[in-house]
Design a protein around this motif. Structure first.
Motif, short mmCIF file in Angstrom:
data_model
loop_
_atom_site.label_atom_id
_atom_site.label_comp_id
_atom_site.label_asym_id
_atom_site.label_seq_id
_atom_site.Cartn_x
_atom_site.Cartn_y
_atom_site.Cartn_z
N THR A 374 44.30 50.85 12.32
CA THR A 374 44.29 52.05 11.49
C THR A 374 42.86 52.60 11.43
N PRO A 375 42.70 53.92 11.22
CA PRO A 375 41.35 54.49 11.19
C PRO A 375 40.53 53.90 10.05
N LEU A 376 39.25 53.70 10.32
CA LEU A 376 38.36 53.10 9.32
C LEU A 376 37.69 54.22 8.52
N HIS A 377 37.83 54.17 7.20
CA HIS A 377 37.29 55.25 6.38
C HIS A 377 36.03 54.84 5.63
N THR A 378 35.70 53.54 5.66
CA THR A 378 34.58 53.10 4.84
C THR A 378 33.55 52.36 5.69
N GLU A 379 32.35 52.21 5.12
CA GLU A 379 31.30 51.48 5.81
C GLU A 379 31.50 49.97 5.56
N GLN A 380 31.31 49.15 6.58
CA GLN A 380 31.45 47.69 6.39
C GLN A 380 30.06 47.06 6.44
N LYS A 381 29.80 46.20 5.47
CA LYS A 381 28.45 45.63 5.41
C LYS A 381 28.52 44.13 5.06
N ILE A 382 27.81 43.32 5.84
CA ILE A 382 27.79 41.87 5.55
C ILE A 382 26.84 41.61 4.37
N VAL A 383 27.33 40.85 3.38
CA VAL A 383 26.48 40.56 2.22
C VAL A 383 26.30 39.05 1.97
N GLY A 384 27.06 38.23 2.68
CA GLY A 384 26.91 36.80 2.42
C GLY A 384 27.92 35.98 3.20
N VAL A 385 28.08 34.73 2.78
CA VAL A 385 29.02 33.84 3.46
C VAL A 385 29.62 32.85 2.47
N ASP A 386 30.89 32.56 2.65
CA ASP A 386 31.53 31.42 1.98
C ASP A 386 31.69 30.35 3.04
N PHE A 387 31.20 29.14 2.81
CA PHE A 387 31.52 28.09 3.76
C PHE A 387 32.11 26.88 3.03
N PHE A 388 32.93 26.17 3.76
CA PHE A 388 33.63 25.02 3.18
C PHE A 388 32.95 23.75 3.65
N VAL A 389 32.84 22.80 2.74
CA VAL A 389 32.09 21.58 3.02
C VAL A 389 32.95 20.38 2.64
N GLU A 390 32.95 19.38 3.51
CA GLU A 390 33.62 18.14 3.15
C GLU A 390 32.61 17.26 2.41
N SER A 391 32.89 16.93 1.16
CA SER A 391 31.95 16.10 0.42
C SER A 391 32.62 15.51 -0.81
N ASP A 392 32.22 14.26 -1.16
CA ASP A 392 32.71 13.71 -2.42
C ASP A 392 31.58 13.60 -3.44
#
Ligand code: NAI
Length: 483
Positions: A374-392
């Protein structure tokens, strides 16, 4: 009309018994179809075809555009995917249309209370959790990606409105869980609201899916057409089948732009296979949807009226009906319908020969896969990251390990566990598993993100990550509970 060729796969278990019964009824009603029989299902898996279908079967279905199929067994285990789901997805049959109606002779709580049911469920058939994209992220945690796309939602929602417009339905309801899944179900709902504007003569509304479940059981007569995402649609379809007497009375059509599949919704019923006990009604009603789709509307009305008349006479297979009357076997049931061709039901409104919505046009050779964007009507901007971590480790210890690795512009915003924020604030009563989500903001490129993940991965296992992007002023990611 001249003869139309369709592909027929009889299927496994009771499949051949009910398919033969239905095709005998079609032949007796002089339906001008030519059947190209193809091999799909268990016998083909057993011969070593991992897709459950031969190359000839694929060519036949892609050439004819119509597949009429009996139920098929999916071998358990061994990583084999369901042939039914694979066929629907491979051939892009994006709308699963199921019709649930009160039938004479089929006693239910509602028929006894004099409440007629006539509900059509339109279920998205390709996306959602049926993408089957699943991973073990840690020893203790499995994840499933639920893909909802704007074009995929638009296809099925437009189908529901077109069907309503052409077949005279007054109301289309969108069921969803957008209050919880604000981005995925939110996108489905937003698409519904946009498309609804193009159909001002149709009353459109939306409902939370759990409320729908309660209202379907309490007041089913309030609903005409309900459109839903894949898994929610699957569950609600079976609920509706229960309202009208079970899966034996629920037909199903999987409609795509090029190929459509018509099948009963029940399975292969191994417990009654070979005994001629099976009820062919679900496959017959699916076949009638197919006849209407192809344009054989008169023949479909003739057969449906004969079926209704036959049910009114108390003729039934062993799985339903008046226990005081002896049950018919599969063939006797079909023969009774054949004898009644030309008769009109006496206690319910006869079916009229009206045109259906989906007029079938055969697609000639396709050489590439269609891209839907579909046509893109907005600007896309990277602002961060979610990452998943295996840890106890406790979340505060994790934060101590992560923060020294961040560049000066980057900031650790929060850590959540199973979607609930546990750092920088949280409750000691939140129980955790070994799978944290870590949110970093203040990074604006993929290159920076991969450098950061690379640095952190020296100390921790990162099974997956998601880039955080803004779409105009709207965040393309959800907040954690408690954030
Ligand atoms: P099932 O629908 O085959 O059977 C459930 C119960 O309903 C059984 O007691 C059966 O005897 C009865 N039943 C089903 N259809 C009937 C009919 N036409 N007339 C009278 N009674 C009927 O479901 P189950 O046992 O979970 O699955 C058996 C196999 O079917 C599995 O291998 C499954 O993968 C496959 N399956 C295939 C489907 C398809 O081809 N679209 C859909 C669902 C299951």
């Amino acid at each position: 009309m001249s003869n139309i060729k369709i592909s027929v796969a009889k299927g496994d278990g009771i499949g051949p018994e009910i398919m033969d019964a239905v095709l005998n009824i079609f032949n007796a009603a002089n339906v001008k179809l030519d059947y190209e029989y193809i091999d799909m299902g268990k016998s083909i898996y057993d011969k070593g075809f991992s897709t459950g279908m031969t190359d000839e079967a694929k060519v036949s279905v892609e050439g004819n555009g119509i597949l009429f199929k009996g139920p098929m067994e999916t071998p358990k285990g061994g990583g084999v995917k369901s042939i039914n789901v694979t066929a629907r997805k491979t051939w892009s049959t994006y709308a699963n249309r199921r019709h649930f109606q009160s039938l004479p002779g089929v006693d239910t709580v509602f028929s006894k209370a004099g409440i007629p049911i006539d509900i059509t469920i339109v279920r998205e058939n390709i996306e959602g959790t049926y993408g089957g994209i699943e991973h073990m992220n840690t020893h203790d945690v499995a994840i499933c990606r639920r893909i909802i796309s704007r074009p995929g939602s638009a296809q099925v929602i437009r189908f529901a409105f077109e069907m309503a417009r052409k077949e005279g339905f007054k109301k289309v309801t969108c069921a969803h869980k957008a209050n919880i899944m604000k981005l995925t179900d939110g996108l489905f709902l937003e698409t519904f609201q946009e498309i609804a504007k193009e159909y001002p003569e149709i009353n459109s509304n939306d409902i939370i899916v759990d409320d729908l479940a309660m209202k379907l059981v309490a007041r089913p007569q309030e609903f005409q057409v309900v459109v839903l995402t894949n898994l929610q649609g699957d569950i609600m379809s079976d609920l509706c089948a229960g309202l009208v007497g079970g899966l034996g009375f629920a037909p199903s059509a999987n409609i795509g732009d090029n190929i459509s599949i018509f099948e009963a919704v029940h399975g292969t019923a191994p417990d009654i296979t070979g005994k001629l006990l099976a009820n062919p009604t679900s496959l017959l009603l699916s076949g009638l949807m197919m006849l209407r789709y192809i344009g054989f509307v008169k023949e479909a009305a003739l057969i449906e009226n004969a079926l209704r008349y036959t049910l009114e006479q108390g003729v039934h297979t062993a799985d339903f009906g008046d226990r005081a009357l002896a049950p018919s076997n599969t063939n006797e049931f079909a023969e009774a319908i054949i004898k009644n061709l030309g008769k009109q039901p006496e206690f319910s409104k006869p079916r009229e020969a009206v045109d259906g919505v989906e007029l079938f046009t055969k697609t000639e050779n396709k050489h590439y896969q269609k891209m839907m964007v579909t046509p893109l009507h907005t600007e896309q901007k990277i602002v961060g990251v979610d990452f998943f971590v295996e840890s106890d480790l406790p979340a505060s210890e994790m934060a101590k390990l992560i923060e020294p690795k961040l560049a000066s512009s980057q900031k650790l915003i929060m850590i959540s566990n199973r979607g609930t924020m546990v750092w920088p604030t949280g409750s000691a009563f939140t129980e955790c598993v070994d799978h944290y989500r870590v949110r970093i903001e203040g990074t604006s490129s993929q290159v920076e993100i991969f450098a950061l993940l690379s640095a952190i991965s020296a100390d921790m296992y990162i099974p997956s990550h998601e880039v955080l992007r803004m779409y105009g002023s709207k965040p393309g990611y959800s907040l954690a509970q408690g954030q």
